[in-house]
Design an enzyme around this catalytic site. Structure first.
Site, PDB file in Angstrom:
ATOM      1  N   ASN A   7     113.321  89.082 -64.339  1.00 28.38           N
ATOM      2  CA  ASN A   7     113.047  87.914 -63.027  1.00 28.38           C
ATOM      3  C   ASN A   7     112.717  88.513 -61.892  1.00 28.38           C
ATOM      4  OD1 ASN A   7     112.864  85.872 -61.060  1.00 28.38           O
ATOM      5  ND2 ASN A   7     114.223  85.137 -62.429  1.00 28.38           N
ATOM      6  N   ARG A  91     109.200  86.520 -65.825  1.00 32.63           N
ATOM      7  CA  ARG A  91     109.292  84.802 -64.933  1.00 32.63           C
ATOM      8  C   ARG A  91     108.255  84.659 -64.126  1.00 32.63           C
ATOM      9  NH1 ARG A  91     112.552  81.937 -61.034  1.00 32.63           N
ATOM     10  NH2 ARG A  91     111.676  80.080 -60.833  1.00 32.63           N
ATOM     11  N   HIS A 180     110.601  74.921 -61.710  1.00 29.69           N
ATOM     12  CA  HIS A 180     111.691  74.622 -62.906  1.00 29.69           C
ATOM     13  C   HIS A 180     110.919  74.983 -64.284  1.00 29.69           C
ATOM     14  CE1 HIS A 180     114.676  73.567 -59.530  1.00 29.69           C
ATOM     15  NE2 HIS A 180     114.302  75.177 -60.094  1.00 29.69           N
ATOM     16  N   ARG A 241     117.084  72.762 -48.627  1.00 31.16           N
ATOM     17  CA  ARG A 241     115.697  72.408 -48.577  1.00 31.16           C
ATOM     18  C   ARG A 241     116.045  70.733 -48.310  1.00 31.16           C
ATOM     19  NH1 ARG A 241     112.942  74.889 -54.296  1.00 31.16           N
ATOM     20  NH2 ARG A 241     114.648  76.727 -54.030  1.00 31.16           N
ATOM     21  N   GLU A 384     117.071  80.137 -69.492  1.00 31.58           N
ATOM     22  CA  GLU A 384     115.268  80.256 -68.929  1.00 31.58           C
ATOM     23  C   GLU A 384     114.528  81.396 -69.825  1.00 31.58           C
ATOM     24  OE1 GLU A 384     116.079  79.119 -64.791  1.00 31.58           O
ATOM     25  OE2 GLU A 384     114.325  79.113 -64.267  1.00 31.58           O
TER      26      GLU A 384
END
Ligand code: AMP
Length: 397
Positions: A7, A91, A180, A241, A384
């Site tokens: 990743n 990823r 996600h 965010r 993940e």
């Protein structure tokens, strides 16, 4: 078969080496500050001591060279030779509308991911760099791309189209993509396994609550609505965010604060969310501590965050015409009992009844609803990396 899961972020790189015979993690690690002063690799092989290696790593290829050296190190490695790595799963963030599932990486796939750079300018370039580096360093193995956006490609048009001139969708691909996806897919599959049900018969709401946060409605195993949008800025309030705001605020702040495009993007992505409201931190642990000490803005930040998640849960139950289970995952979702409790409060009317005692759980799988609750409430740590490794194995078969 051993699969290396990679990743790549802009200045970081996370990896796991997974033995797919029993899905055990042979080694795990993280490179930080790639291309910056003080770059270092933190590596840990199963059953061995942690190792921190501080050497200059100017780019992702140099970082991956260090990672591969660490994996075969006699002292702290996990395998004897690089030939024991049989494939790499990457990823990747954005595949636009090109892919609705993972794919073996070919020249054509690389071109498509490059075409999507406009849609994910911060994420796709380092993802591409990571793939190219592995192709050079381990030229004989196959590489698989697992996209964050792919799972959400099943959304119906009314879920992904924005009420803007349709031509903008046609011209720029301006639509909701969602992110996600790998996490929402993993926890939804795991929920079905834990409940002993076929995922096709389940309506699930997955709440991935970490530094980045999103909610996903999964009907019969398919993502049908999700809170992140064209970019990962939309939806919930997050660590830094802003999530959903009145779009008119953007031009208002630009004018009043004399901000250019970069400035407003920075404000909405890096200075907002629970950091912006609390003025304390983007880390929920710090905010929870401050709230416990009576800091009102910390409490406001947490309540604002929780209220948004609650609204999405109720909205997504409406989208699917019901819900069988609500799943909490990622840093906050897995660990914060208080947040889960606050999010579920007032949702009793729709059959969501959390059990305060069972809810006192951290970082492990658990069913935390009251007996008799019509809707199951589940805590499922996301994985993940395992999902990426499984997809890679499946494609190689
Ligand atoms: P992630 O992005 O999934 O790594 O999640 C990171 C977020 O999870 C951070 O904001 C952490 O504050 C939050 N988090 C991790 N552990 C806990 C905890 N024990 N209690 C509350 N928040 C936590």
């Amino acid at each position: 078969m051993n699969i290396l899961v990679i990743n790549c972020g802009s200045s970081s790189l996370k990896y796991q080496l997974i033995n797919m015979k029993d899905e055990s993690v042979l080694a795990i690690g993280l490179v930080e500050r790639i291309g910056l002063d003080g770059s270092r690799l933190k590596h840990e092989a199963a059953g061995k001591d942690k190792k921190v290696i501080e050497v200059p790593m100017n780019n992702h290829k140099e970082a991956l060279t260090e990672v591969l050296d660490a994996l075969v190190s006699k002292e702290y490695g996990a395998i004897e030779s690089l030939s024991e790595i049989e494939a790499a799963g990457h990823r990747m963030v954005h595949a636009g509308e090109f892919y609705s599932s993972s794919v073996i990486i070919t020249d054509d796939v690389m071109e498509k991911v490059e075409e999507c750079i406009d849609l994910a300018p911060l994420h796709n370039p380092p993802n591409i760099t990571g793939v190219k580096a592995i192709m050079e360093l381990l030229p004989s193995i196959k590489n698989v791309a697992v996209f964050d956006t792919a799972f959400h490609q099943t959304m119906p048009a009314e879920s992904y189209i924005y009420p803007l001139p349709y031509e903008l969708y046609e011209k720029y691909g301006l639509r909701r993509y969602g992110f996600h996806g790998t996490s929402h897919r993993y926890v939804s599959q795991r929920a079905a396994e834990i409940l002993g049900k076929d995922i096709k018969d389940l309506k699930l709401i997955s709440c991935h609550l970490g530094n980045g946060a999103s909610v996903d409605a999964i009907d019969g195993g398919k993502s049908v609505a999700t809170s992140m949008g064209f970019t990962p800025l939309e939806g919930l309030a997050m660590g830094t965010r802003c999530g959903d705001i009145d779009p008119a605020i953007v031009t208002f702040i630009m004018e009043k604060e004399n901000l250019d495009i970069k400035g407003i993007n920075n404000l909405m992505n890096k200075k907002s969310g629970v950091l912006g409201i609390s003025g304390i931190s983007s880390d929920f642990r710090d905010i929870e501590d401050a709230a416990a000490d009576g800091n009102e803005r910390a409490t406001l930040a947490l309540n604002t965050f929780d209220l948004r998640v609650k609204k999405y849960i109720a909205a997504y139950a409406a989208v699917m015409g019901g819900v069988d289970a609500v799943i909490f995952t990622a840093g906050l979702g897995e660990n914060s009992a208080d947040n889960r409790k606050n999010i579920c409060s007032n949702l009793e009317f729709m059959g969501i009844e959390i059990d305060e005692e069972l809810n006192k759980v951290r970082g492990k799988e658990a069913i935390v609803n009251k007996e008799g609750s019509a809707v199951k409430v589940m805590v499922i740590p996301t994985n993940e990396e395992l999902m990426i490794a499984r997809d890679t194995l499946e494609l190689l078969k």
